[in-house]
Scaffold this motif. Structure first.
Motif, short mmCIF file in Angstrom:
data_model
loop_
_atom_site.label_atom_id
_atom_site.label_comp_id
_atom_site.label_asym_id
_atom_site.label_seq_id
_atom_site.Cartn_x
_atom_site.Cartn_y
_atom_site.Cartn_z
N ALA A 1 3.13 28.50 43.87
CA ALA A 1 3.39 29.51 42.83
C ALA A 1 4.38 30.56 43.32
O ALA A 1 5.34 30.90 42.60
CB ALA A 1 2.07 30.17 42.41
N ALA A 2 4.17 31.07 44.53
CA ALA A 2 5.07 32.10 45.06
C ALA A 2 6.48 31.55 45.27
O ALA A 2 7.47 32.19 44.92
CB ALA A 2 4.51 32.65 46.37
N HIS B 1 -8.64 35.78 51.75
CA HIS B 1 -7.44 36.45 52.27
C HIS B 1 -6.56 35.47 53.04
O HIS B 1 -5.34 35.60 53.07
CB HIS B 1 -7.85 37.61 53.19
N LEU B 2 -7.19 34.49 53.69
CA LEU B 2 -6.43 33.45 54.39
C LEU B 2 -5.79 32.50 53.40
O LEU B 2 -4.65 32.04 53.61
CB LEU B 2 -7.36 32.69 55.34
N THR B 3 -6.47 32.19 52.33
CA THR B 3 -5.93 31.30 51.30
C THR B 3 -4.70 31.89 50.64
O THR B 3 -3.72 31.19 50.37
CB THR B 3 -7.01 31.03 50.24
N LEU B 4 -4.74 33.17 50.39
CA LEU B 4 -3.62 33.83 49.72
C LEU B 4 -2.41 33.94 50.63
O LEU B 4 -2.49 33.74 51.84
CB LEU B 4 -4.04 35.24 49.27
N ASN B 5 -1.28 34.25 50.04
CA ASN B 5 -0.10 34.62 50.83
C ASN B 5 0.42 35.94 50.29
O ASN B 5 0.25 36.27 49.11
CB ASN B 5 0.97 33.53 50.78
N SER B 6 1.04 36.72 51.15
CA SER B 6 1.46 38.07 50.78
C SER B 6 2.52 38.12 49.69
O SER B 6 2.46 39.01 48.83
CB SER B 6 1.95 38.81 52.03
N PRO B 7 3.50 37.20 49.67
CA PRO B 7 4.46 37.22 48.56
C PRO B 7 3.77 37.08 47.21
O PRO B 7 4.14 37.75 46.24
CB PRO B 7 5.37 36.03 48.85
N PHE B 8 2.76 36.21 47.12
CA PHE B 8 2.06 36.00 45.85
C PHE B 8 1.34 37.27 45.41
O PHE B 8 1.45 37.69 44.26
CB PHE B 8 1.06 34.85 45.99
N THR B 9 0.55 37.89 46.32
CA THR B 9 -0.20 39.09 45.93
C THR B 9 0.73 40.25 45.61
O THR B 9 0.45 41.05 44.72
CB THR B 9 -1.17 39.49 47.05
N PHE B 10 1.85 40.33 46.32
CA PHE B 10 2.81 41.39 46.04
C PHE B 10 3.44 41.23 44.66
O PHE B 10 3.51 42.16 43.86
CB PHE B 10 3.90 41.41 47.11
N PHE C 1 10.65 38.25 51.42
CA PHE C 1 9.25 37.85 51.30
C PHE C 1 8.71 37.28 52.61
O PHE C 1 7.52 37.39 52.90
CB PHE C 1 9.10 36.84 50.16
N ILE C 2 9.59 36.72 53.40
CA ILE C 2 9.19 36.33 54.76
C ILE C 2 8.85 37.58 55.56
O ILE C 2 7.86 37.63 56.28
CB ILE C 2 10.31 35.52 55.45
#
Length: 624
Positions: A56-57, A209-218, A96-97
């Motif tokens: 998705a991200a 929190h491990l499943t998610l990635n920061s670009p997606f939540t941002f 995003f990296i």
């Protein structure tokens, strides 16, 4: 259909998928204690489930790149065009990296993946950029290496590509791909598009929190301006009853208000884990431990947020942090709200807030005014003749000289007064004055030495304050703004992330009648002060319960980024964003039987918070 251009695009997006998995592994390596309760199978599931969020991200970030790669017209394999594509690819993904790299450390501070809170602290990041880059040099190096590696591994077009399809076929292909992109972004064909709460599907919940990635939540946090309203209760009268709240309780109080001073001390990052009095003498706070023997230290006290910017609304207005964005920077920041300072001003109190950082840091100065503080003392108000020698080189004034300055200023105030003091030396990068290097225990974490220094500064403050005429007539409330890094497994869980000390101390009064075993929270402080001073008001929020109340056993409401938790002495109730409920024992968090009363109270608090903010009717009972 599956020509060279299409295959190249898939290989390049696949490269990003590998990179995101690598970033997830890096996130795990930097935060292993957070996931200590998960076995290998569950960890593998978190990585596999994370691919859904990665796709998705990646598709959101690279939508322009995909469009350019599959353009129906022109020669997309021309060397010049391919160079342009490479630059688009790198420039779109590099920020995003960087975000994902930063989050491996930032997660330790906020306990969840980064959302749109970055917008609220941009000013502080900018002002501290040089020292942050220096302190976290390894993150900068990692970012550079990853971007260079991505550029080097970028799949190149072959010298002899396959013939391109006809224009109409390329156009049709682009439409079909666009459909799959939309499907990938929304995470499938389910009713609701993919959102962060969908990551929390297994126990322990921290694996989300491990499943998610920061670009997606941002990205998901961008543009979030309103809370979804809840309607568990049909009428406001039913809601008040479920809240177990009487808005007129203190307005009908008998007796005359006591003209006692109040000093609230907020200690930067003083997690309960660092306090010896809460850990069988094992800690870094000898003075706070000694003060606890003279006052009341609550064994089960919780911050209502994970960041400094979230602590002030809880402590000064009884407003817990129950949404992704801090109240101070949220769209609701202009809502009607009454702080403790406003209530006490009506009783003739002089009110002020002290914070030795730059004026405007985290919006404290503006919120202090909202909360009824007549005066704000920041770095600008500190004596210019002392500013250079007492400056810590990063954030503001070292705690010891600043607390001495506060003591002197309080002596000049007309009594009664109410003052809030926020320390800062135990903030990253944990700087202490050169003359104290080697004096305090280094401990196992960088913060431990600065905790020792801040505790020493607190000791010197009380020595100075004890000689002042206002001291014997003052209620001191000491707590921490939030928790910090952890090495003690006992604190590495959903509740440990919020455990802070909360101490009541009055040099002229005996407080032994207070139950130190009740559950306490930041939001209880306004009601505690109002109750102690016997002030009449109908402007307290339902979250705030007096710690002097001997009838209730107390509770705390927390938000971990995906779920609400109501902590009570008997049970912990968890409500996720899809209204699913789970129950756990307190404090060990073992599965427990349903608790209907706890469920009702938690739902009532969630509905009150959300609907009250959206409709700007937190004090709706005034309309009755």
């Amino acid at each position: 259909m599956f020509d060279t251009a299409f295959k190249l695009m898939l290989r390049r997006l696949g490269l990003l998928l590998v990179l995101y998995t690598l970033l997830r592994l890096l996130f795990y390596i930097f935060n292993p204690a957070e996931f200590a309760g998960a076995d290998a199978v569950k960890l593998l599931f978190a990585f596999a489930h994370g691919l859904r969020f990665d796709v998705a991200a990646i598709l959101i970030i690279n939508s322009v790149f995909i469009l350019l790669s599959l353009s129906p017209v022109g020669n997309t394999l021309h060397p010049t065009y391919q160079r342009v594509l490479k630059w688009v690819f790198i420039l779109c993904n590099a920020p995003f990296i960087a975000l994902a790299i930063v989050d491996v450390e930032f997660f330790k501070f906020i306990g969840r993946r980064t959302s749109n809170e970055l917008f609220s602290i941009t000013g502080d990041i900018t002002s501290q950029l040089i020292q942050l880059l220096g302190y976290y040099w390894y993150l900068t190096l990692g970012f550079v290496l990853l971007v260079l590696g991505l550029a080097r591994a970028f799949p190149k077009a072959p010298a002899l590509p396959s013939p391109a399809p006809k224009v109409w076929l390329r156009g049709l292909r682009l439409v079909l791909v666009a459909g799959f992109v939309v499907l990938g972004i929304r995470g499938g064909l389910q009713l609701k598009p993919l959102r962060p709460s969908h990551a929390f599907v297994v126990e322990p919940a921290a694996l989300g929190h491990l499943t998610l990635n920061s670009p997606f939540t941002f990205i998901k946090g961008i543009g979030q301006t309103t809370l979804e309203q809840k309607n568990y209760f049909g009428t406001e009268q039913e809601l008040l009853q479920a809240l177990q709240f009487d808005p007129q309780k203190y307005n009908q109080a008998q007796g005359t208000a006591e003209k006692q001073n109040v000093v609230i001390i907020i200690l930067e990052s003083f997690a309960a884990e660092y306090v010896g009095a809460l850990n069988n003498g094992q800690g870094y706070t000898p003075f706070l431990d000694s003060l606890a023997t003279q006052g009341v230290l609550f064994r089960d006290a919780f911050a209502n947020g994970r960041k400094s910017i979230e602590s002030l609304p809880s402590i000064l207005a009884g407003m817990p942090s129950l949404m992704p964005e801090p109240f101070i920077t949220s769209p609701y920041q202009a809502n009607e709200i009454y702080g403790l300072g406003t209530i006490l001003q009506q009783e003739g109190y002089h009110t002020a807030m002290f914070h030795g950082a730059a004026n405007g840091s985290m919006g404290f100065n503006n919120f202090a005014i909202r909360a009824g503080m007549q005066e704000y003392y920041g770095l600008d108000e500190y004596p210019s003749s002392l500013r250079k020698q007492d400056f810590d080189g990063q954030w503001g004034i070292f705690d010891e000289p600043y607390l001495q300055y506060v003591s002197k200023e309080l002596t000049g105030f007309q009594q009664p007064f109410m003052a809030t003091l926020f320390t800062l030396s135990s903030h990253q990068p944990y700087t202490i004055p050169d003359k104290y290097k080697g004096r305090f225990p280094k401990g196992e974490l960088e913060i431990h030495e600065s905790i020792g220094y801040a505790d020493h500064a607190l000791r010197q403050f009380f020595k100075s304050a004890a000689r002042q005429p206002w001291y014997e007539n003052t209620l001191f409330i000491l707590t921490a703004d939030h928790t910090q890094k952890s090495i003690n497994p006992a604190y590495q869980n959903e509740l440990g992330n919020f455990r802070v000390p909360l101490l009541l101390f009055h040099p002229g009064k005996n407080l032994e009648s207070i139950d130190a075993g009740r559950v306490a929270q930041h939001a209880d402080i306004p009601a505690t002060v109002v109750d102690f001073l016997q002030v009449k008001t109908d402007k307290l929020l339902p979250f705030s319960k007096s710690l002097f109340d001997t009838v209730t056993t107390g509770n705390a409401i927390l938000y971990n980024g995906s779920s609400y938790l109501l902590v009570q002495p008997e049970v912990v109730t968890m409500l996720n964003q899809d209204d699913a409920l789970q129950f756990y024992t307190f404090p060990d968090l073992a599965p427990a039987s349903p608790a209907p009363q706890a469920e009702q109270l938690l739902k009532a608090q969630v509905q009150y918070f959300r609907n009250g903010l959206v409709n700007n009717r937190l004090y709706f009972w005034k309309e009755f």
